[in-house]
Every structure is written in structure tokens, then in C-alpha cells.
Motif scaffolding. Structure first.
Motif, short mmCIF file in Angstrom:
data_model
loop_
_atom_site.label_atom_id
_atom_site.label_comp_id
_atom_site.label_asym_id
_atom_site.label_seq_id
_atom_site.Cartn_x
_atom_site.Cartn_y
_atom_site.Cartn_z
N LEU A 77 44.79 38.56 52.63
CA LEU A 77 44.56 38.41 54.07
C LEU A 77 45.09 37.03 54.46
O LEU A 77 45.17 36.13 53.61
N ALA A 96 37.55 42.30 45.11
CA ALA A 96 37.78 41.50 46.32
C ALA A 96 37.19 40.11 46.11
O ALA A 96 36.09 39.96 45.62
N LEU A 97 37.95 39.09 46.50
CA LEU A 97 37.51 37.71 46.33
C LEU A 97 37.58 36.97 47.66
O LEU A 97 38.54 37.11 48.39
N SER A 98 36.55 36.13 47.93
CA SER A 98 36.58 35.25 49.10
C SER A 98 37.70 34.24 48.95
O SER A 98 38.11 33.93 47.83
N PRO A 99 38.15 33.66 50.07
CA PRO A 99 39.23 32.67 50.00
C PRO A 99 38.93 31.52 49.03
O PRO A 99 39.78 31.15 48.23
N GLU A 100 37.69 30.97 49.08
CA GLU A 100 37.46 29.79 48.24
C GLU A 100 37.44 30.13 46.76
O GLU A 100 37.78 29.30 45.92
N ILE A 101 37.05 31.37 46.44
CA ILE A 101 37.07 31.76 45.03
C ILE A 101 38.49 32.07 44.58
O ILE A 101 38.93 31.62 43.52
N ALA A 120 41.78 35.43 51.53
CA ALA A 120 41.02 36.38 50.72
C ALA A 120 42.01 37.28 49.98
O ALA A 120 43.10 37.53 50.47
N VAL A 121 41.61 37.72 48.79
CA VAL A 121 42.54 38.43 47.91
C VAL A 121 41.84 39.62 47.27
O VAL A 121 40.65 39.55 46.98
N VAL A 122 42.56 40.71 47.10
CA VAL A 122 42.06 41.79 46.23
C VAL A 122 42.94 41.82 45.00
O VAL A 122 44.16 41.90 45.10
N ASN A 161 43.66 34.68 55.79
CA ASN A 161 42.71 33.59 55.55
C ASN A 161 42.62 33.21 54.07
O ASN A 161 41.87 32.32 53.71
#
Lengths: 616, 202
Positions: free
Chosen positions: B172, B187-192, B176-178, B174
């Protein structure tokens, strides 16, 4: 004998559990945790045994509530036979947990579920070879088609045995395990746990910590990382020998649409708003029917029966409470549970969480919180129960405040019954606007001041599946019964207390006492105070009581527009209903429940006063 | 038997197969280290006897000890290359060639001191490791380093650890990544996602 199902989340454990136990499910809550254990009786070779569905976990090495609970069940001998359920289409990842369970030495059988999906994905699994390598019985099943389910319990009964395939750890780790075994008399599993910093014996954990500290620098990895890498490597080795072919993914991929900002976000909003509108309209229709039936056949006859006043008060209070419970449970909670269960089973919620993650972060939450937040529009009670999925206490505290502020369907009834009907739709929408703005502001504020760790989101996105109607119904029914079980006693008690207060004249006294405040600060007639108090029982009752006390359904003839607006916004904001408070204090403790209640009361009165002084 | 050739073979298998350790066709190993396949056969047979690799029908895979040793060689290479290019300013290709020669002789202590001096992140970064959100959808990458605390233990459980081959499936704007890890979408948050460094696989 106690049998337990163990497995990753989303491998079909719950479906297998319900197929094995039928409807005889008991819910128990474990002390010290908020994780519910489901267990039920099963019949194995004409004997009744206990089957428990342990919460889904990815690992046994972490500190999360579910992991601690499963570790305790296995380590303290409460499980006689472990039934490890794996997703056959993702065997390697699932073997990781199996290898960890095996270390506990509990007799086990493995279930390779979702064989249908593995076959559809072009995988050929050599399960007999897997069984030989692991030294345990492996049963192929496809729970959605009820294939192989009947073989699980007989195999668990006859063929479960302690596994004999220890993970070959790194040489330094093995040396540390041997040294703990020799010096402190630890078992292999105790030694491994001690290296991970887990255990009840402080001396052992301390020794584990020292050994770990010696290993880590030379490996440039934490012991957790080394152990995980060894287990994954072993799992890959096993999987590599068992899985024979693999065709690449093909066909169209709906996630191309669902998991991008465009058109994913519009689709998400459409799905959520559509669900809310559907539940609200169908629900309020059903509710009206249910309440009128109740009034006609139970409440009016009791009122007309000429019982002695105390008996009539008590009986009416109980009936009102039952009515309140059923009027929320069936039209709203059940319909909502149906929609949410279908969405969950389809796998869409994972996609929603991914897309909503960024906005949720601003509120101090993460994408996973989208599920309880959406639920709260239907009813706050199941929303609070769904907070279990949030990982940190910090997130659960923030979510407690936000969830109880969201206008649930009962509060929507008040807003539509008073404001939309007598003042107009834009005014009603403005109440939603104000409440949502306050909710967001609360989230922004709490995310700054609440102590605790921030976690990002690490979420497995399950493949999209067609939800099975029977499973969705069963899940929805489970949720409704959980709601009734929790809320009913509290509702009845609260209603009886209120009835007694009103019968003894204390409520009238209270009304007199707060009258000056009501009039001077909020600009409301004294009886509005009583109506607000009844609203604590069930939010729509604020509206109904107001009509009764005002003596007319044509409210504008006795109250001005500003008064009606003020009343509606106060009853929307202030104090979650009794059922919500009850679940909240069970999930989070009485302190959080008290804080939420106090916050919403103050906020409601402040906003009410502000409107009175600005517009009145 | 030359130690450097054995170590090059171990490194090549690790590079091609990742933490799984194989199996990799001998031809590909030879191509990776620019050698003739038939020259490798006696060395591989010797290594199999030493318990570093297992041979099966023209392929080789790493055993546990072999993997451990391969990791060590790869790490020495990374540290040396980082030092040569970042600190001494030698250009990328020459630094790589030089590191290839030095990696077989250098002592563990030197490597540890160099790592300490430059920091683990710089070492990974010099090898071209970038945070996950910087990759495009469909990129096949190998995880190099996971920064951060024990709060990220869940990543280990799901198999996201150094050496793992993963695919970036969605991103995404922002950050975020899958990821596709072991066939599962995570699915991972942006900071992770930003705390995971990876390199592109060939």
C-alpha cells in the motif's frame, strides 16, 4: 481422559470441534486470562470423554495469553491426548507448531485437515511417510465436507503415542540443554523453555538466561531466533520429503481488487455501511414486532392483573429485563452475528484489517481492531467480547473507551425516534457527526497518554472461502447465547433494583434532588433524569420512559427542539448500558469499566450543558 | 583439498537455496562460482563424507553443520564487502571480488570487530538490503535482517527470519505490505514491514 485440539488459527479446529461434540458445548473462562476455553463431551468407544478446543496459536514460545494458556495445558498434564490439527495446504508452516507440541511428550495424533484444498492446489501429500517420519498417526480430513472426521477420535484413543522426533538443534543449544539436564535435573522440554526464559522454577530460568547469554553473541542471533530457525529448517526438511508436486497459483485473484486502496477502500466502506444499514433496518423492524408482542401478551396483562404493588413491580421489572435482553439479542445481536460470522468465515476480515490498519494507528490501535469497532455499531457487548483478539492491554484499554462511545443500534433507535422524527434527518446525522468526532478525539488523546507497548499488525490473511451456512449459523448462535448468558442476569438484577427504587420512592426523591441541576445546567425537565437512568438498562428505554413520563408521544408539545436534541445526545453518549458494563468489567476488570463509565457520564453531561448554553 | 573451494560451494548453495539448504543441481552451483561441474564432483564427494552436504541424483543440499558453516562464510563475505566498499571506498565489483578472496582467511575476531565498528544494519545495507516497503508487488526477495525487539517474535513463528525466501505480494502507499511466506499471506503494518530488510533474489 481429556482430549485437546491444538493448531494454528484458521485450520478448521472449531469446525472439527463442533462436528465431534455436536451442540453440547460448555464455555469456561480460565482464571487470570480472558481467553475462553470451549469444551464438550464426546463419546469414544461407549465412554464419555472431555474434548477441549484450545485457542489457535502459531507457536508455544511466546508470551501472548493464548500461548501461555496452551503451554500450561500441555505442560501441567491437563491434556491426556493432543490432537494436532494442521492445514494440509500449508503443511510446512503447520509442522512448526507440531514440532513444538511434540517436545512436551504428550501422546498425540496429527490431523491433516483441508485435504480438499491441498488437492485443489495441486499438492500430493505422502501422509503415510509423514506418519513414519514423525512416529505418529496422521489422519487426512476435509472438515468442510465432513471427510475423515469420524476417524479422529478412535485414532486418538487407540493410536496416540508420545512422539519420537526431537528437533535437532544447533550444537550450542544442544550443549546448553544437556548442561541444564545434568546440573538441575531438567527434562528436555523444561531446559528448552528455560533457554526461552519460560518456567516456574526461578533457578532454572536464571540458569537458562545465563546460558542463552553465552550463546547469543557468537551466533549474532537471539536464542528465540536460533530455536525458531532450527525448527523451521527441520519442518522444511520434513515437508520437502512429503510434498510431491506443486503447481503454481493460477486463476483470477480477487485480492487484486480487495487489497489495494482503490477499489479496496470503497469496497470496504460499502460492505461495512451496507451491513450496518441492513442490520439496523431489519433489526428495528423485528424489534418493534417483538416488543409489541411482549407488551401485548405479558406486560399489559400483568399491569391489568391488579397484583399487590410490590409483587407487580418485581414481576414487571423482571419482564422488562427479559424484554430488553431479547429485544437486543435477537433482532440486533443475532443479525449482526450472522453477518460478521459470514464475513469472518469468508476471510474478508483480514483484508479489511489490512486496509484499515493505517487509520486505526492514529487511534492507537491496529488493523485488527476494525472487527470490534464495526461490531460496536450493532451492539457494544459482542464488540467488547471481540476485543480478545487485540494483543496488548494498551490496545484493549483504548478500544474499551472507543467501543462504548460508538452509537450502537439501540442508541440509533433513540436518535431516530427523537431527533430524526421530530427535528429532522440533518439534525440526527449531526448527532452521529458529533459522537464520532468525540470518539476519534478520544482515540487520538488516549493513544498519547495510555501506557504500554505499541504493536504493529502481523496478521495472517486467510484465503477467501465460501462460508458454510451451517457453520455461520452455529457461530452466530454461539455468540447470541454468550450474550444472553452474560447480559440476562445483569439486566434482570438491574431492572429489579430500578423497579424497587422507583416503588420505594427513592427514584422520585432522586428526581427532585437533581431537578435544579437538570434545569439549570442542561435545561431539561426533571423527569428527563429518570428517563436517562432507565436508559442504562437498555438504551431505547430512555426514549420509551421519556414518552411515558411526558405523558404524550408527541414530544415537541412538551419539550423544545433544543431540549429534545440535548436529551438525545446525552443519552447517546452517557454510560454504556448495564450489559456492556458487565462484559467490560469481566474482560478488563472493574477499574477499566468504572473509568469508562465515569468518562462517558462526564462527557455526556458536558456536551449536553454546552449545547444548552450555546443554543438554549 | 582447498578450503576456499569448499567454502565457495557452501556459500553458493546457501545463496541459491536460502535457509532451506537445497537441493540444488550441481550444474547451478558450478555456474554460481564459475567452475566446471566435473571439477566439483570430487570436492562434493569429499564434503559429503565430511557431513557438510548430502548428494542425491546430481543435486546437493546442505546438512545442519554445512548450513551453519555456509552462514559463517556468507557473513564474513558481507562484513568484508561492506568494509571495503563503505569504509575504504572501493567500487562494488572489486569489493565483491576482494571479499571473495579474503573471506577464507580472515579470523572470526577481525570479523566481530569490523561488525561492531560498522553496525549490523550497515552490513546488511551494504549488501543491498532494503526495507520491505521499498520493493514492488511480485518481487521475490530474501530476508536479511529483522530489526527490533522481542515484540516481533510472532514474525519468527510465521517463518519471517533471516535467510527466508519470501514474495512481496501487495504494497500500500503507506508502506503496509502483504508477504507470501511458506505459501501463506501475511499482512504487516508499515512500521513492521519497514523493520525487515531484504534483498532481491535472482
Amino acid at each position: 481422559m481429556r482430549y485437546a485440539l491444538i493448531g494454528n488459527p484458521n485450520v478448521g479446529k472449531s469446525l472439527i470441534f463442533s462436528q465431534l461434540t455436536g451442540l453440547g458445548v460448555e464455555i469456561s473462562n480460565y482464571p487470570g486470562t480472558t481467553v475462553a476455553l470451549k469444551s464438550g463431551p464426546v463419546c469414544v468407544q461407549r465412554e464419555i470423554q472431555q474434548l477441549t478446543d484450545l485457542p489457535g496459536v502459531y507457536s508455544l514460545a511466546g508470551a501472548a495469553d493464548e500461548e501461555t494458556l496452551v503451554r500450561g495445558e500441555l505442560g501441567e498434564g491437563r491434556v491426556d491426548v493432543a490432537i494436532v490439527v494442521m492445514d494440509a495446504s500449508h503443511l510446512e508452516r503447520n509442522l512448526y507448531l507440531l514440532l513444538q507440541v511434540a517436545e512436551y511428550g504428550v501422546p498425540l495424533v496429527a490431523v491433516a485437515n483441508m485435504m480438499d484444498e491441498a488437492e485443489a492446489a495441486g499438492l500430493a501429500l505422502d501422509l503415510p511417510r509423514l506418519g513414519d517420519m514423525l512416529g505418529v498417526e496422521v489422519i487426512p480430513t476435509a472438515a468442510t465436507q465432513a471427510r475423515g472426521i469420524a476417524e479422529i477420535l478412535p485414532a486418538a484413543m487407540a493410536k496416540a503415542r508420545p512422539p519420537s522426533f526431537p528437533v535437532p538443534y544447533d550444537a550450542d543449544i544442544e550443549a546448553a540443554i544437556r548442561s541444564l539436564q545434568k546440573t538441575l535435573g531438567a527434562t528436555r522440554i523444561q531446559a528448552i523453555l528455560a533457554l526461552e526464559g519460560i518456567g516456574s522454577d526461578p533457578a532454572m530460568v536464571e540458569a537458562g538466561k545465563i546460558l542463552a547469554g553465552e550463546i547469543e553473541p557468537s551466533h549474532r542471533m537471539s536464542v528465540h531466533q536460533i530455536l525458531a530457525a532450527n525448527r523451521h529448517h527441520f519442518a522444511r526438511e520434513i515437508a520437502g520429503k512429503v510434498i510431491r508436486e506443486r503447481e503454481p497459483r493460477r486463476g483470477i485473484d480477487p485480492d487484486r481488487l480487495l487489497m489495494h486502496s482503490w477499489p479496496g477502500v470503497p469496497i470496504l466502506i460499502t460492505v461495512l455501511v451496507g451491513m450496518l444499514v441492513l442490520v439496523f433496518f431489519t433489526g428495528s423492524l423485528l424489534e418493534r414486532e417483538l416488543v409489541s408482542l411482549f407488551d401485548q401478551f405479558l406486560i399489559l396483562p400483568v399491569q391489568a392483573a391488579g397484583l399487590p404493588p410490590l409483587a407487580a413491580t418485581l414481576l414487571l421489572s423482571v419482564l422488562l429485563a427479559v424484554e430488553a435482553g431479547l429485544a437486543i439479542a435477537f433482532p440486533f445481536v443475532f443479525l449482526f452475528a450472522l453477518c460478521i460470522s459470514a464475513l469472518e468465515d469468508s476471510g474478508y476480515m483480514g483484508r479489511a484489517a489490512f486496509l484499515a490498519d493505517r487509520s486505526m494507528h492514529r487511534l492507537g490501535l491496529h488493523g485488527g481492531a476494525v472487527i470490534p469497532m464495526v461490531l460496536s455499531f450493532g451492539c457494544n457487548v459482542p464488540a467488547v467480547m471481540a476485543m480478545r483478539s487485540l494483543r496488548s492491554r494498551r490496545e484493549r484499554i483504548i478500544a474499551s473507551f472507543l467501543i462504548t462511545m460508538v452509537p450502537c443500534s439501540a442508541r440509533s433507535v433513540v436518535i431516530s425516534g427523537i431527533v430524526a422524527a421530530f427535528i429532522g434527518i440533518p439534525a440526527a446525522l449531526s448527532i452521529y457527526g458529533i459522537v464520532l468526532a468525540l470518539t476519534l478525539a478520544t482515540g487520538l488523546f488516549l493513544s498519547r497518554i495510555t501506557p504500554g507497548d505499541r504493536f504493529g499488525m502481523i496478521l495472517e490473511v486467510a484465503p477467501l472461502r465460501r462460508p458454510a451456512a451451517a457453520m455461520v449459523l452455529r457461530k452466530a448462535w454461539y455468540r447470541v447465547s454468550e450474550f444472553l448468558f452474560l447480559a440476562m442476569p445483569v439486566l434482570i438484577l438491574g431492572s429489579v433494583v430500578l423497579g424497587l427504587l422507583s416503588w420505594s420512592g427513592i427514584l422520585g426523591f432522586f428526581q427532585e434532588a437533581v431537578a435544579p441541576v437538570m434545569e439549570a445546567v442542561l435545561g431539561l425537565p426533571p423527569y428527563a433524569a429518570t428517563a436517562l437512568v432507565f436508559g442504562i438498562l437498555r438504551k431505547e428505554m430512555a426514549f420509551e420512559t421519556l414518552v411515558v413520563l411526558a405523558g404524550t408521544a408527541n414530544l415537541p408539545s412538551v419539550m423544545s427542539d433544543v431540549q429534545l436534541y440535548t436529551f438525545a445526545i446525552i443519552s447517546t453518549l452517557f454510560v454504556p448500558c448495564v450489559s456492556t458494563i458487565a462484559v467490560l468489567s469481566r474482560q478488563m476488570g472493574s477499574r477499566v469499566a468504572l473509568a469508562v463509565t465515569a468518562y462517558t457520564v462526564v462527557l455526556g453531561l458536558l456536551i449536553g450543558a454546552a449545547i444548552h448554553f450555546l443554543a438554549g | 583439498m582447498q578450503t576456499s573451494l569448499r567454502e565457495d560451494i557452501l556459500e553458493a548453495i546457501l545463496c541459491l537455496a536460502g535457509e532451506g539448504g537445497g537441493p540444488i543441481p550441481v550444474k547451478e552451483i558450478a555456474a554460481q562460482i564459475r567452475a566446471e561441474p566435473r571439477n566439483l564432483d570430487p570436492v562434493l564427494a569429499e564434503m559429503a563424507r565430511g557431513g557438510e552436504v548430502t548428494l542425491e541424483g546430481g543435486t546437493a543440499s546442505l546438512t545442519g553443520p554445512g548450513l551453519e558453516r555456509a552462514r559463517g562464510v556468507a557473513h564474513r563475505h558481507q562484513v568484508l564487502q561492506c568494509f571495503l566498499s563503505e569504509r575504504l571506498g572501493i567500487d562494488g565489483t572489486s569489493a565483491d571480488r576482494e571479499a571473495c578472496r579474503l573471506e577464507h582467511q580472515v579470523s572470526d575476531e577481525t570479523i566481530d570487530r569490523l561488525t561492531e565498528m560498522m553496525g549490523e544494519e550497515a552490513v546488511a545495507g551494504a549488501r543491498g538490503a532494503r526495507p520491505l516497503p521499498e520493493f514492488g508487488e511480485g518481487d521475490e526477495v530474501r530476508v536479511q535482517l529483522v530489526r527490533g525487539s522481542s515484540a516481533l517474535d510472532r514474525l519468527l513463528d510465521l517463518g519471517i527470519l533471516p535467510g527466508e525466501a519470501v514474495e512481496v505480494r501487495r504494497t500500500l502507499p503507506n508502506g503496509a505490505v502483504v508477504l507470501v511466506v511458506k505459501g501463506c499471506d501475511i499482512a504487516l503494518s508499515p512500521e513492521i514491514a519497514g523493520s525487515i530488510l531484504a534483498v532481491k533474489r535472482r
